[in-house]
Write an enzyme that holds these catalytic residues in place. Sequence first.
Site, PDB file in Angstrom:
ATOM      1  CE  LYS A 134      11.195  21.233 -17.612  1.00 15.21           C
ATOM      2  NZ  LYS A 134      11.825  21.995 -16.504  1.00 15.21           N
ATOM      3  CE1 TYR A 218       9.606  16.830 -15.381  1.00 16.81           C
ATOM      4  CE2 TYR A 218       9.897  19.006 -14.418  1.00 16.81           C
ATOM      5  CZ  TYR A 218      10.420  17.916 -15.090  1.00 16.81           C
ATOM      6  OH  TYR A 218      11.736  17.912 -15.480  1.00 16.81           O
TER       7      TYR A 218
END
Length: 362
Positions: A134, A218
């Site tokens: 990511k 996140y």
Amino acid sequence: MKTQRRNFIQKAGIIAASTAFLPNALWSATRRKKEKLGVALVGLGYYSTDLLASALQLTQHCALKGIVTGSPEKIPVWQQKYGIADKNVYDYKNFDSIANNPDIDVVYVVLPPSMHAEYTIRAAKAGKHVWCEKPMAPSVAACQSMIKACDSNKVKLAIGYRCQHDPNIQAYMKVGRERPFGKILMVNSAAGYFDGRTDHWKQSKALGGGAMGDMGVYALQGARLATGEEPISVLAQSYTTRPKVYDEVEETMMFQLEFPSGARAACQTSFGIPMNYLKISYEKGWLQMEPQSAYSGNKGVMSDGALIDYPIENQQAKQMDEDAVAILNNKDLLVPGQEGLRDIRVVEAIYKSAEKNCAINV
Ligand code: NAD
């Protein structure tokens, strides 16, 4: 504590959620010819060196077989430590010849985000499954090209969202789906840390830096996974306290999300302020996770006193084993490329909102 946890487990049926992804259970039921997938790590920086290489040693269905690096001095260290054969060592130029190497089944791209698309597409063309870190890529267009390359070469693409493999995260996702406390009214989600570096790719726009892509995903995942919905509009603002260091990318991003159910989220991310929590306010209660996206120790409590606190030996090992089992059995991945794309769609809207200083529809 045990009674509280049992209560919560009984109420929310979390056992089913947390064991559904255990590699052992899946594997014993569906054993296939190749026992372990050979993995090659591309980019031997912090995450590969400090987390992934050691986690690979803990997996049952993966073996660290190859490395791809532009730093020749790292090669003997890695070869000695992990027994990597000469024929499985690549640099960025000869990487494409990995197509002829039967030892390597999966290429794990652990490079700065601006390089994810190139190496994912090259790996897919070489016929290798891809695990990509990511944020998936800096743009929606790049994410789409990665998905297309993997689809057309008939290989699987997983994004390294380790948290989605963590039973504690799966527990609040389940609460979000089942809504035992009624409608979600508000989510507060934060992920950030203090980064003291001054000339790293995280401060470079060209390399895909910025707090939003690195830690903001996140905070965004916290809100998306807690609601189980995709945002329909965003409103964002960025700022920096160190303009000499963060002259290309944001140090801090604050963003609000509106979801189809009417739920709202207030999210923040930063390279200047440590923060790691998720608070969900429902009509008839609340759920808090703190931390929400750590490597270990993610835990939560609900307004009725029930706890979310599942042990997990190693997040990255669980992630890689579960992805390996999916590949070995030709099943769907838990976190496919489409999930990385969903985040980047919102991230693009967040940047646009911060730039134009107005709400943007996603
Ligand atoms: P890092 O800077 O420590 O390592 C990056 C590696 O890429 C280095 O080995 C570097 O030599 C190499 N590289 C090749 N070309 C480069 C270039 N032009 N500029 C800079 N580096 C270049 O970074 P990292 O922390 O290991 O992060 C790598 C990826 O892993 C990122 O996508 C990051 O978001 C991700 N990551 C994920 C997690 C997680 O928990 N899932 C944690 C840390 C990092």
